[in-house]
Write a protein that holds these residues in place. Structure first.
Motif, mmCIF file in Angstrom:
data_model
loop_
_atom_site.group_PDB
_atom_site.id
_atom_site.type_symbol
_atom_site.label_atom_id
_atom_site.label_comp_id
_atom_site.label_asym_id
_atom_site.label_seq_id
_atom_site.Cartn_x
_atom_site.Cartn_y
_atom_site.Cartn_z
ATOM 1 N N TYR A 1 0.872 -1.178 0.000
ATOM 2 C CA TYR A 1 0.000 0.000 0.000
ATOM 3 C C TYR A 1 0.909 1.228 0.000
ATOM 4 O O TYR A 1 1.177 1.830 1.045
ATOM 5 C CB TYR A 1 -0.919 -0.014 1.226
ATOM 6 N N HIS B 1 0.789 4.618 -12.892
ATOM 7 C CA HIS B 1 -0.254 3.591 -12.798
ATOM 8 C C HIS B 1 -1.066 3.453 -14.084
ATOM 9 O O HIS B 1 -2.038 2.689 -14.115
ATOM 10 C CB HIS B 1 -1.197 3.916 -11.637
ATOM 11 N N VAL C 1 -10.859 4.467 -10.961
ATOM 12 C CA VAL C 1 -9.709 3.973 -10.206
ATOM 13 C C VAL C 1 -10.222 3.230 -8.977
ATOM 14 O O VAL C 1 -11.098 3.729 -8.259
ATOM 15 C CB VAL C 1 -8.799 5.140 -9.767
ATOM 16 N N ARG C 2 -9.657 2.040 -8.758
ATOM 17 C CA ARG C 2 -9.898 1.335 -7.498
ATOM 18 C C ARG C 2 -8.872 1.829 -6.477
ATOM 19 O O ARG C 2 -7.668 1.755 -6.710
ATOM 20 C CB ARG C 2 -9.718 -0.182 -7.683
ATOM 21 N N VAL D 1 -12.504 -1.246 -0.395
ATOM 22 C CA VAL D 1 -12.231 -0.759 -1.742
ATOM 23 C C VAL D 1 -13.248 0.322 -2.084
ATOM 24 O O VAL D 1 -14.442 0.164 -1.827
ATOM 25 C CB VAL D 1 -12.328 -1.891 -2.777
ATOM 26 N N ARG E 1 -3.431 1.493 -2.176
ATOM 27 C CA ARG E 1 -2.834 1.298 -3.496
ATOM 28 C C ARG E 1 -3.880 1.643 -4.542
ATOM 29 O O ARG E 1 -5.091 1.614 -4.275
ATOM 30 C CB ARG E 1 -2.338 -0.131 -3.681
ATOM 31 N N LEU E 2 -3.421 1.988 -5.726
ATOM 32 C CA LEU E 2 -4.298 2.374 -6.822
ATOM 33 C C LEU E 2 -4.287 1.292 -7.886
ATOM 34 O O LEU E 2 -3.232 0.758 -8.225
ATOM 35 C CB LEU E 2 -3.843 3.696 -7.434
ATOM 36 N N GLU E 3 -5.474 1.009 -8.426
ATOM 37 C CA GLU E 3 -5.598 0.029 -9.499
ATOM 38 C C GLU E 3 -6.536 0.593 -10.560
ATOM 39 O O GLU E 3 -7.696 0.909 -10.246
ATOM 40 C CB GLU E 3 -6.159 -1.290 -8.975
ATOM 41 N N PRO E 4 -6.065 0.740 -11.789
ATOM 42 C CA PRO E 4 -6.985 1.175 -12.849
ATOM 43 C C PRO E 4 -8.112 0.150 -13.016
ATOM 44 O O PRO E 4 -7.902 -1.056 -12.848
ATOM 45 C CB PRO E 4 -6.100 1.232 -14.096
ATOM 46 N N VAL E 5 -9.288 0.637 -13.311
ATOM 47 C CA VAL E 5 -10.445 -0.237 -13.485
ATOM 48 C C VAL E 5 -10.671 -0.461 -14.972
ATOM 49 O O VAL E 5 -10.669 0.471 -15.770
ATOM 50 C CB VAL E 5 -11.702 0.388 -12.860
#
Length: 723
Positions: free
Chosen positions: A592, A636, A644-645, A652, A703-707
């Protein structure tokens, strides 16, 4: 509600009612009247600003549109009850709703004792309702389990002020003193969006040698107007304050005469501060040495200087110590209790000041008295006509109370007045689980909030323009809220709801429903306490436009400026309190690696239960978002507008990205006003300040996650660490 550019010229002078905005603690003055084509008890309400005290005639967009909710089809108009958790809420009579609640309370208390029932109040309740809610909990329910959502707002600053000055009043001076100051240091506040008319005070003309200094990890609209913006890593404000005090002491800026005459404890603070030299503080905070020195120089050389804190400094598991460190800085510079200078906290909620004075806090009786003080218990019990022995002791803080719901030894019934913890509490998904484990959830509110959606009984309560009462604004000025018209249909005031519940429980006429009489009783109960309203009456407020507490007798002038002669400590001196910096409870790591901080936007307010139902405000701020620095976004693979997640150890949230260079590269920001996939408080950390019991809203690791479309069905998936 028509367009909000209507003015008093459109109103009938005889019909206009002078009152105050229902939102923030600035409590801007406004006048209300029925539109010419409306009936006296229904229809459109016109709004116009009016000057009040040191606050000019100004309203923000929320104030201009506040009356739209009075006629909204989304407001609650009848009690609602569900027969079981598998069935929908359906309309019910008041008698039926009260009967359902009384039966559950009686059964639960017979099985689990008085503490089987809990009460959660709100910082938007009038003084009368906050007072009566505490009396209701302790004399009707006889439960220790009551607290309020102000625990999530001003509690750290209140705790710091109490231990330094012996008394907590957010601003111990009028707003005009801030406008007249040469230098203002604002730590963790974004007034341009949270209370826009106050920006006139912050940005009032100042000498070339002065100006506004803002401490914030974001370059907010408030910071944009500052002479100097210090942009620390989230969670490091305490180190910054220690470093600034180091500079003040080492470079000869301390007011030694003031320190010797009016304070105690600097000798205990000095050894700690000496280890926070500017270069070390720069490594901890990211704030350059030159900026640290310049900020201290500006404050110390000003003729009049103010240090103000907001939620950004306070909503941490070390928030009390952070505010204490800035109070220590102010004391070293000789500011508190000096005319034109001082330390103050910018109270946020509409009655965040009064709401923490009259007994709806877990450890408190009216008048800001401690519930474990035998003398206080005896005094209040005499006013209430009960034996002091029947008054319960202190209960758990708001988060601890919510987290205990439905658990062994915890409450089985919860009554909620004017707050929406499903959106506003930290680790919010966990709060939903706790609410689901209750035997009965009762919510009194004006709209069907996300918390009301989960309730077994929902009770419709009156709005601000439909009841009389008092509020205490951020200056400590007690002001009048005046009724324009009665509530519609079956809607009742919160005082009437409490009285109905007391009657259904067979507890007699404990709850007074006439606000003026409640206020008079409040004054008697609080007489002699730190927050003494005994000399204030509705008539006096009307005549003087508001009265500053403490005001112990009708002949007393009130107290616009506190601590000019002495502090509220036994020896009359302010206390330096030793504090040490410590990292955020949850720092970034490989899993994270990004800091999340949260806050508000201009067109929404708190959990959004009211503002998300006002069309103009929805148009201005339709939904959640994530602020991301372009450099972090590029790393990212995130573009402007991409979903963005945002993943923390607790949950989340998903929201579109807003790319901006006004935020630090290592930090993202989310506003907390919305439910659903973008609910920011599913991410936040419930770690508590050991003194104030404030949760750590302002910093956690994510943390960032593209959706992409393939993960659309997993928007609400919880991270592995949270399972």
């Amino acid at each position: 509600m028509k367009r909000w550019d209507r003015r008093l010229d459109d109103m009938s002078d005889s019909a206009a009612v002078a009152t105050h905005c229902p939102y923030c603690a600035l409590q801007c003055g406004m006048e209300l009247s029925a539109a010419p084509d409306s009936g006296p008890d229904s229809g459109e309400v016109l709004v116009a600003p009016r000057a009040h005290g040191d606050n000019a005639a100004a309203l923000c967009q929320k104030g201009w549109t506040a009356a739209e909710l009075l006629t909204s089809p989304q407001r609650l108009r009848t009690p609602m009850v569900r027969a079981s958790r598998d069935e929908a809420l359906v309309p019910a009579s008041w008698e039926g709703a009260f009967g359902t609640v009384a039966a559950a309370i009686t059964r639960v208390q017979a099985e689990h004792g008085p503490g089987g029932v809990a009460v959660l109040g709100g910082g938007g309740l009038t003084n009368e309702k906050a007072y009566m809610l505490g009396k209701f909990a302790r004399t009707v329910l006889r439960t220790p389990n009551i607290d309020y959502n102000g625990r999530f707002c001003m509690s750290s600053a209140a705790a710091a002020a109490n231990r330094a000055f012996g008394l907590d009043r957010g601003l111990p001076f009028p707003l005009g003193d801030i406008a007249a100051a040469d230098v203002v240091l604002l730590v963790g506040g974004n007034s341009a969006e949270t209370m826009p008319p106050f920006l006139r005070v912050l940005t009032a003309p100042r000498p070339d040698t002065g100006g506004l200094i803002v401490v914030d990890p974001r370059r907010t609209p408030t910071a944009e107007r500052a002479r100097l913006h210090l942009q620390p890593t989230p969670g490091t404000d305490l180190a910054l304050a220690l470093g600034m005090l180091h500079v003040a002491l080492v470079e000869g800026y301390a007011d030694t005469e003031y320190v010797a005459a009016r304070t105690n404890g600097l000798a205990d603070v000095r050894p700690i501060v000496m280890s926070y030299w500017p270069e070390r503080v720069e490594r901890i905070t990211g704030v350059p040495v030159a900026q640290q020195r310049e900020a201290v120089r500006l404050l110390a050389t000003a003729g009049r200087a103010m240090v103000l804190t907001g939620r950004g400094a306070e909503q941490h598991a070390k928030g009390t110590d952070t505010v204490t460190a800035f109070v220590n800085l102010a004391l070293a510079l000789g500011l508190p209790g000096t005319p034109g200078s001082g330390y103050g906290c910018l109270t946020g909620q509409g009655n965040g000041q009064g709401g923490r004075e009259h007994g709806q806090k877990a450890d408190q009786l009216p008048g800001y008295r401690r519930i474990d003080d035998p003398a206080a218990r005896a005094h209040v019990a005499a006013v209430w006509g009960v034996d002091p022995a029947v008054l319960p002791g202190p209960g758990p803080s708001a988060y601890e109370l919510l987290d205990s719901l439905g658990r062994p030894g915890g409450p089985r019934v919860l009554l909620v007045f004017g707050t929406n913890p499903v959106v506003s509490a930290p680790a919010a998904a966990r709060m939903e689980e706790r609410l689901a484990d209750l035997d009965l959830l009762v919510v009194a509110d004006l709209v069907r909030s996300e918390t009301a959606d989960l309730a077994d009984v929902v009770l419709p309560s009156a709005q601000w323009a439909e009841e009389d009462g008092t509020m205490t604004n951020l200056e400590g000025r007690v002001i009048r809220r005046r009724r324009l018209r009665p509530p519609p249909g079956q809607v009742r005031t919160d005082l009437e709801i409490m009285a109905g519940l007391a009657a259904a429980l067979g507890r007699g006429p404990v709850v007074e429903t006439e606000p003026a009489r409640v206020f008079a009783e409040l004054g008697r109960a609080g007489a002699g306490g730190p927050a003494d309203y005994a000399g204030i009456s509705y008539e006096r407020i009307d005549a003087e436009g508001g009265v500053f507490w403490p005001c112990p007798t009708p002949a007393h002038p009130g107290t616009p400026r506190m601590f000019l002669d002495r502090f509220a400590t036994p020896d009359g001196r302010a206390r330096f309190v030793p504090v040490e910096h410590r990292p955020a409870v949850e720092d970034v790591d490989a899993a994270y690696p990004v800091y999340l901080t949260t806050g508000r936007v201009l067109a929404q307010y708190q959990s959004g239960a009211q503002t998300r139902r006002v069309s103009a405000l929805v148009q201005a701020a339709p939904g959640p978002f994530v602020e991301v620095h372009p450099v972090l976004a590029e790393r990212h693979g995130i573009a402007e507008g991409d979903d963005v997640r945002v993943v923390s150890r607790r949950g989340v949230a998903v929201a579109p990205a807003r790319l901006t260079d006004t935020i630090r590269v290592d930090t993202v920001f989310m506003p907390f006003h919305w439910p659903g996939a973008g609910r920011a408080n599913v991410l936040t950390n419930p770690a508590l300040d050991p003194t104030s019991r404030m949760p750590e809203f302002k910093v956690c690791a994510v943390r960032l996650e593209p959706v992409c479309s393939a993960v659309g069905s997993a928007l609400h998936e919880r991270p592995e660490a949270a399972r």
